[in-house]
Write a protein that holds these residues in place. Structure first.
Motif, short mmCIF file in Angstrom:
data_model
loop_
_atom_site.label_atom_id
_atom_site.label_comp_id
_atom_site.label_asym_id
_atom_site.label_seq_id
_atom_site.Cartn_x
_atom_site.Cartn_y
_atom_site.Cartn_z
N ILE A 280 20.20 53.99 35.73
CA ILE A 280 20.94 54.01 34.63
C ILE A 280 20.01 54.40 33.41
O ILE A 280 20.35 55.20 32.63
CB ILE A 280 21.78 52.73 34.55
CG1 ILE A 280 22.80 52.67 35.65
CG2 ILE A 280 22.50 52.84 33.06
CD1 ILE A 280 23.56 51.23 35.53
N ALA B 22 24.06 59.69 29.17
CA ALA B 22 24.94 58.46 29.60
C ALA B 22 25.96 58.41 28.45
O ALA B 22 27.01 57.80 28.84
CB ALA B 22 24.03 57.40 29.56
N LYS C 84 29.42 49.12 30.36
CA LYS C 84 29.23 50.30 30.87
C LYS C 84 29.06 51.69 29.96
O LYS C 84 29.43 51.50 28.97
CB LYS C 84 30.34 50.84 31.71
CG LYS C 84 30.77 49.94 33.02
CD LYS C 84 31.83 50.44 33.73
CE LYS C 84 32.21 49.40 34.72
NZ LYS C 84 33.64 49.95 35.63
N ILE D 283 28.79 57.57 32.70
CA ILE D 283 28.18 57.33 33.83
C ILE D 283 29.41 57.01 34.75
O ILE D 283 30.27 56.22 34.40
CB ILE D 283 27.28 56.43 33.62
CG1 ILE D 283 25.97 56.81 33.12
CG2 ILE D 283 26.96 55.92 35.30
CD1 ILE D 283 24.73 56.13 32.76
N TYR E 14 30.76 54.58 37.68
CA TYR E 14 30.23 53.42 38.10
C TYR E 14 30.84 53.34 39.45
O TYR E 14 32.12 53.09 39.41
CB TYR E 14 30.34 52.17 37.23
CG TYR E 14 29.23 52.01 36.17
CD1 TYR E 14 28.20 51.39 35.96
CD2 TYR E 14 29.48 52.91 34.99
CE1 TYR E 14 27.41 51.34 34.90
CE2 TYR E 14 28.68 52.81 34.06
CZ TYR E 14 27.60 52.04 33.90
OH TYR E 14 26.61 52.07 32.93
#
Length: 446
Positions: free
Chosen positions: A175, A184, A193, A197, A199
């Motif tokens: 990350i 990102a 978060k 991205i 997850y």
């Protein structure tokens, strides 16, 4: 600052009077210092670094550990946090490094720069021993100074215009490197978060594997097996699903197999290239750190198959070769000599004994948590135990264990939102330390 020093000086030695010229010089020094402090360049800060949230997980833990030591100087601290190996490297391996180092002091044995992508003998040994029967060529192996460094080089290869997916929880470097390079987007405080991205939730409800039916398509999928932090080794069926998912979506898998040597389950592949079709969609990153104790020696590798192509048909291996030539001067020849010794029959036998030692540590810890009625995952195919504390904040659990037992763990939240309610416990440690930690944890939670 200088004025305070001057007045202090005159109070100590009142007979010494400052002449007007000396006073003027002192003022000029102060003004120059102030200008130096206030001076700024016109270079903007990398805006992506501003998007990083909190400190990096392990420095934050180290800071809390230092505060605890200051508070309790007479208590013996046990560190089951950061995954650093503790047992000595077998002599058959270190003797090869010693021999290589001594050769450098002779005219006959001295060598300067080696190939950026690694010595041919080591590349061939990795292909023949680690990937035996998997059709990996030595020319597809790039020797490096460690898997984490290669993750950053792969991010440089991929660039900022790709979308990425990560397991949740996952190793933070995937990350953070994505944030730094610009993949990102903005951080969302309410979810914990980053906006761009994907997850992939890997909780017990999904057998610690993402539900690919609900996973959005991304260009790149970072996947670690056995997983850090959960210790879960993906099954053959799960990896077949992952490869098919990547092929269907035209994605590239960055597969981290740093803990593959700990797998003892015949149903869990040690390499993504055991799965048919993986050579067309996957890159594998691995390391000598956790299976040979090279955390301080620094040696790893990345495999980029010739069949892996970008959308325009250009071979990925050619671009990665350029990245390596541009950004890296090659791994230490001494470290590579050790790596070659690791892959000899005698070296592999010696390393296996050390791995079995850590796995016995893991069994002790798993038995401890199960005795206490806590659900623990991992530990069988990995050196990590992932312990569930339902309804608790992971940093609160970390603090309680540290405060009451003087044992350092890792809060699961540091590995992503999916790590809340968990802590990671490392099986790296001397046996007497593991047994003492087990005793302290039993005293706390019984």
């Amino acid at each position: 600052m200088y004025q305070v020093q001057l007045s202090a000086c005159t109070s100590i030695r009142p007979s010494v009077m400052l002449k007007p010229r000396m006073v003027q010089q002192s003022r000029e020094v102060v003004q120059k210092e102030q200008r130096r402090v206030d001076h700024r360049t016109r270079v903007p800060r990398n805006e992506n670094l501003e998007k990083l949230r909190n400190g990096y997980l392990f420095p934050e833990i180290a800071m809390r550990e230092a505060e605890h030591l200051q508070k309790y100087p007479n208590f013996k601290l046990i560190n089951l946090g950061i995954g650093d190996t503790t047992e000595p490297i077998p002599d058959i391996i270190t003797s090869s490094m010693v021999e290589q180092a001594q050769a450098l002091s002779t005219l006959e044995g001295y060598r300067g720069y080696g190939p950026e992508h690694g010595n041919k003998a080591l590349r061939k040994a990795i292909a023949d021993v680690v990937y035996k029967g998997l059709k990996v060529k030595d020319t597809e192996v790039f020797v490096s100074d460690g898997a984490q460094c290669d993750i950053s080089r792969l991010q440089l290869l991929l660039g900022s215009n790709v979308t990425i997916a990560v397991q949740d929880p996952s190793f933070p470097a995937y990350i953070y490197s994505g944030v730094i390079i610009g993949q990102a987007g903005e951080f969302q405080e309410e979810t914990g978060k980053y906006w761009n991205i994907e997850y992939m939730k890997c909780g017990p409800q999904n057998n610690l594997f993402p539900n690919l039916l609900t996973t959005s398509r991304t260009d790149v999928i970072f996947f670690c097996s056995p997983n850090n932090p959960t210790g879960h080794a993906a099954s053959r069926n799960q990896l077949e699903q992952l490869v098919e998912f990547a092929r269907k979506n035209g994605s590239i898998i960055i597969y981290d197999s740093a803990y593959a040597a700990y797998i003892s389950d015949d149903n869990s592949p040690r390499s993504i290239f055991e799965i048919p079709g993986a050579r067309e969609v996957a890159i594998e990153v691995s390391s000598f750190s956790k299976f040979a104790g090279f955390t301080g020696v620094r040696l790893g590798w990345t495999v980029v198959p010739e069949e892996l192509l970008f959308a325009n048909g250009f071979p990925v291996i050619k671009d990665f070769n350029r990245i390596v030539y541009t950004c890296f001067n090659g791994a230490s020849s001494i470290a590579q000599a050790g790596g070659l010794a690791c892959l000899s029959p005698e070296g592999l036998m010696a390393i296996r004994q050390v791995i079995d030692y850590y796995k016995e540590n893991a069994k002790i810890l798993i038995d401890t948590f199960e005795l206490l009625g806590l659900k623990a995952y991992g530990g069988k195919n990995a050196p990590y135990i992932w312990v569930h504390f339902p309804g608790s904040r992971s940093w609160d659990v970390f603090d309680e264990i540290l405060e009451k037992t003087h044992v350092v763990t890792v809060p699961g939240r540091g590995f992503g939102p999916g790590g809340e309610e968990y802590v990671r416990v490392s099986a790296f440690g001397h046996r007497e330390i593991i047994l003492e930690a087990s005793k302290r944890l039993k005293n706390l939670y019984r």
